[in-house]
Design a protein around this motif. Sequence first.
Motif, PDB file in Angstrom:
ATOM      1  N   ARG A 229       0.518  -1.359  -5.542  1.00 30.71           N
ATOM      2  CA  ARG A 229       0.477  -0.702  -6.845  1.00 30.71           C
ATOM      3  C   ARG A 229      -0.834   0.019  -7.097  1.00 30.71           C
ATOM      4  N   ASN A 230      -1.843  -0.224  -6.275  1.00 34.11           N
ATOM      5  CA  ASN A 230      -3.165   0.379  -6.471  1.00 34.11           C
ATOM      6  C   ASN A 230      -3.619   1.121  -5.213  1.00 34.11           C
ATOM      7  N   LEU A 231      -2.701   1.850  -4.608  1.00 31.29           N
ATOM      8  CA  LEU A 231      -3.052   2.606  -3.404  1.00 31.29           C
ATOM      9  C   LEU A 231      -4.080   3.691  -3.683  1.00 31.29           C
ATOM     10  N   GLU A 232      -4.098   4.204  -4.930  1.00 36.74           N
ATOM     11  CA  GLU A 232      -5.097   5.235  -5.242  1.00 36.74           C
ATOM     12  C   GLU A 232      -6.506   4.657  -5.189  1.00 36.74           C
ATOM     13  N   MET A 233      -6.662   3.390  -5.516  1.00 34.94           N
ATOM     14  CA  MET A 233      -7.975   2.756  -5.392  1.00 34.94           C
ATOM     15  C   MET A 233      -8.352   2.574  -3.925  1.00 34.94           C
ATOM     16  N   LEU A 234      -7.365   2.307  -3.081  1.00 31.76           N
ATOM     17  CA  LEU A 234      -7.639   2.213  -1.649  1.00 31.76           C
ATOM     18  C   LEU A 234      -8.043   3.563  -1.085  1.00 31.76           C
ATOM     19  N   VAL A 248      -8.101 -11.537  -4.608  1.00 31.82           N
ATOM     20  CA  VAL A 248      -8.435 -12.060  -3.279  1.00 31.82           C
ATOM     21  C   VAL A 248      -9.914 -11.807  -3.021  1.00 31.82           C
ATOM     22  N   ASP A 249     -10.421 -12.479  -1.964  1.00 32.80           N
ATOM     23  CA  ASP A 249     -11.807 -12.255  -1.585  1.00 32.80           C
ATOM     24  C   ASP A 249     -11.885 -11.134  -0.548  1.00 32.80           C
ATOM     25  N   ALA A 250     -13.090 -10.863  -0.060  1.00 31.64           N
ATOM     26  CA  ALA A 250     -13.293  -9.728   0.855  1.00 31.64           C
ATOM     27  C   ALA A 250     -12.564  -9.930   2.173  1.00 31.64           C
ATOM     28  N   GLU A 251     -12.552 -11.165   2.674  1.00 29.97           N
ATOM     29  CA  GLU A 251     -11.904 -11.411   3.965  1.00 29.97           C
ATOM     30  C   GLU A 251     -10.398 -11.222   3.874  1.00 29.97           C
ATOM     31  N   ASP A 252      -9.776 -11.716   2.802  1.00 27.18           N
ATOM     32  CA  ASP A 252      -8.333 -11.545   2.632  1.00 27.18           C
ATOM     33  C   ASP A 252      -7.975 -10.076   2.431  1.00 27.18           C
ATOM     34  N   LEU A 253      -8.808  -9.353   1.669  1.00 27.23           N
ATOM     35  CA  LEU A 253      -8.535  -7.929   1.461  1.00 27.23           C
ATOM     36  C   LEU A 253      -8.620  -7.166   2.774  1.00 27.23           C
ATOM     37  N   ALA A 254      -9.567  -7.525   3.631  1.00 26.83           N
ATOM     38  CA  ALA A 254      -9.680  -6.860   4.933  1.00 26.83           C
ATOM     39  C   ALA A 254      -8.424  -7.083   5.759  1.00 26.83           C
ATOM     40  N   ASP A 255      -7.883  -8.312   5.726  1.00 28.70           N
ATOM     41  CA  ASP A 255      -6.642  -8.588   6.460  1.00 28.70           C
ATOM     42  C   ASP A 255      -5.473  -7.795   5.881  1.00 28.70           C
ATOM     43  N   MET A 256      -5.419  -7.662   4.563  1.00 31.66           N
ATOM     44  CA  MET A 256      -4.316  -6.926   3.927  1.00 31.66           C
ATOM     45  C   MET A 256      -4.382  -5.438   4.269  1.00 31.66           C
ATOM     46  N   VAL A 257      -5.581  -4.883   4.235  1.00 35.58           N
ATOM     47  CA  VAL A 257      -5.724  -3.464   4.581  1.00 35.58           C
ATOM     48  C   VAL A 257      -5.391  -3.234   6.048  1.00 35.58           C
ATOM     49  N   ARG A 261      -2.455  -0.737   7.708  1.00 41.85           N
ATOM     50  CA  ARG A 261      -2.726   0.276   8.718  1.00 41.85           C
ATOM     51  C   ARG A 261      -1.807   0.152   9.916  1.00 41.85           C
ATOM     52  N   ARG A 262      -1.195  -0.991  10.101  1.00 38.79           N
ATOM     53  CA  ARG A 262      -0.254  -1.155  11.201  1.00 38.79           C
ATOM     54  C   ARG A 262       1.137  -0.666  10.864  1.00 38.79           C
ATOM     55  N   LEU A 263       1.361  -0.262   9.617  1.00 38.83           N
ATOM     56  CA  LEU A 263       2.669   0.242   9.197  1.00 38.83           C
ATOM     57  C   LEU A 263       2.764   1.741   9.451  1.00 38.83           C
ATOM     58  N   ASP A 264       3.985   2.250   9.337  1.00 38.83           N
ATOM     59  CA  ASP A 264       4.245   3.676   9.569  1.00 38.83           C
ATOM     60  C   ASP A 264       4.499   4.345   8.229  1.00 38.83           C
ATOM     61  N   PRO A 265       3.580   5.178   7.728  1.00 36.05           N
ATOM     62  CA  PRO A 265       3.801   5.816   6.423  1.00 36.05           C
ATOM     63  C   PRO A 265       4.882   6.886   6.435  1.00 36.05           C
ATOM     64  N   LYS A 266       5.198   7.418   7.609  1.00 31.47           N
ATOM     65  CA  LYS A 266       6.251   8.436   7.730  1.00 31.47           C
ATOM     66  C   LYS A 266       7.172   8.042   8.883  1.00 31.47           C
ATOM     67  N   PRO A 267       8.075   7.123   8.661  1.00 30.98           N
ATOM     68  CA  PRO A 267       8.881   6.611   9.780  1.00 30.98           C
ATOM     69  C   PRO A 267       9.815   7.632  10.404  1.00 30.98           C
ATOM     70  N   GLY A 268      10.119   8.702   9.704  1.00 33.08           N
ATOM     71  CA  GLY A 268      11.030   9.689  10.279  1.00 33.08           C
ATOM     72  C   GLY A 268      10.347  10.838  10.979  1.00 33.08           C
ATOM     73  N   ALA A 269       9.009  10.861  10.974  1.00 34.30           N
ATOM     74  CA  ALA A 269       8.289  12.027  11.508  1.00 34.30           C
ATOM     75  C   ALA A 269       8.267  12.056  13.022  1.00 34.30           C
ATOM     76  N   GLY A 270       8.454  10.929  13.691  1.00 34.11           N
ATOM     77  CA  GLY A 270       8.301  10.910  15.143  1.00 34.11           C
ATOM     78  C   GLY A 270       9.556  11.204  15.933  1.00 34.11           C
ATOM     79  N   PHE A 271      10.684  11.454  15.258  1.00 35.25           N
ATOM     80  CA  PHE A 271      11.939  11.628  15.980  1.00 35.25           C
ATOM     81  C   PHE A 271      12.197  13.071  16.377  1.00 35.25           C
ATOM     82  N   ASP A 272      12.294  13.932  15.394  1.00 35.59           N
ATOM     83  CA  ASP A 272      12.691  15.312  15.652  1.00 35.59           C
ATOM     84  C   ASP A 272      11.511  16.252  15.777  1.00 35.59           C
TER      85      ASP A 272
END
Length: 494
Positions: A229-234, A248-257, A261-272
């Motif tokens: 919900r706060n991606l603009e802050m990221l 959360v603390d700094a260590e947990d936030l680092a794990d969440m970020v 980063r391991r996710l695909d923001p545009k899952p359909g971009a790599g096909f065609d």
Amino acid sequence: MAIGPRLDLRHAQSLVMTPQLRQAIKLLQSSNLEVIAFVEEELERNPLLERDERPDGPPADAHAGREPAAPPPAPADSFESSTAAALPPEGDAPLDIRDWSNVYDDEAPRGGRADFDEDARGIEALAAERPRSLREELGEQLRLTFADPMDRMIGAQLIALLDAAGRLPAPDAAIAAALGCAEARVARIRARMQRFEPVGMFCRSLGECLAVQLAERDRLDPAMAALLRNLEMLARRDMRGLMRACGVDAEDLADMVAELRRLDPKPGAGFDAVPAPSLVPDVLMRPAPIRSGEAGEWLLELNPETLPRVLVNRGFHARALVAASREERAFLSERFQAANWLVKSLEQRANTILKVAAEIVRRQDGFFRHGVAHLRPLILRDVAEAVEMHESTVSRVTANKYIATPRGNFELKYFFTTAIGGTGGETFSAEAIRHRIRSMVAAETPDDILSDDAIVAALRREGVDIARRTVAKYREALRIPSSVQRKREKAVPA
């Protein structure tokens, strides 16, 4: 004073550019793909031009009936005992387009296979296997998931509305109104299709796309939902604000970020996606054998893959003139001159590229031996004076031309950089300074973030006289955030 018409004779000099001269200038600044396309058009238009399909280094008897080949273009000037430019031997010359030597009699024997061997494979084996498109993959999953015809029709409409990134910009209400069904049914089908492979399709926003992928991995907890919900802050790298919003603390936030980063923001971009065309260099560069007691030299040659090989059919031209009418003779004469002009222009273009590239390599020898930090300031006038050409000619030669070096492929224009003065009278390349700024920022620690003033002070200690606004301009061109943003980003490692 008498008023009336007069006839005066005046002498004046003017520069008139003929169509052939304009075309030669256009060929000089064209890329190798554009030159090949132009030559293909000329081969279709001119009956006296033919493609030279002889293999490189043909046997001696293969030239029977043809005029002896002219020697290859002279190699560029040697590079003051440090760099040299050379062309292959005559048998391996990469350019078989010479003014008069590549005219031939078409009664000479042609090449071909003597055994008439043919490929015995079936046509199905010759056709390359076409990769399946994204919509084909989704359509197959749709047929396996839904049995109801109405559900399949809604799903097919959702697939048709996808954009290139895999997003579905149309709202459920508009889709339901267009299909004449309930909005809740469209929402239910869309939610189920979001789990199709690749996961995260059919979403309307980045946050929803990431949430679907996290839910598939069973990682969508309240803290992660607050982060989405706060991606603009990221995006602003406001890590302290994100820690308060997510609880959360700094260590947990680092794990969440790191999880995001391991996710695909545009899952359909790599096909065609259409694969980018491969870059074919115009000039090939390689180190010469090192002689005892002497510094290594460089050898340059034109890439034979980028040089169109054409021949002038002189025998056909001579026979056609015998029975030709007056109009036909004029046409043949014009085509014969055009063919000779083309091969001459191609040869001149190749020699000019090689000559300019050789001078660039000579002046930037430190770059090729030690890296970008040793790139020297260079402008068009320096090369133009050395090769005795006009600056506009050098500019055209270096446009859209690439050289393959031991350090990679570079456009010839890359080696022209402005000069930055030094405190001791020495000058530095602007590209080398940008590389130094990038290296300094990459070596920062979270406790020691360099401001623009600090970077200026460090560069001046190294002898570079540079202003703060210039450092800020270079930093922005390198897409390096400000020191405040970098401090926020490195405060929480992710």
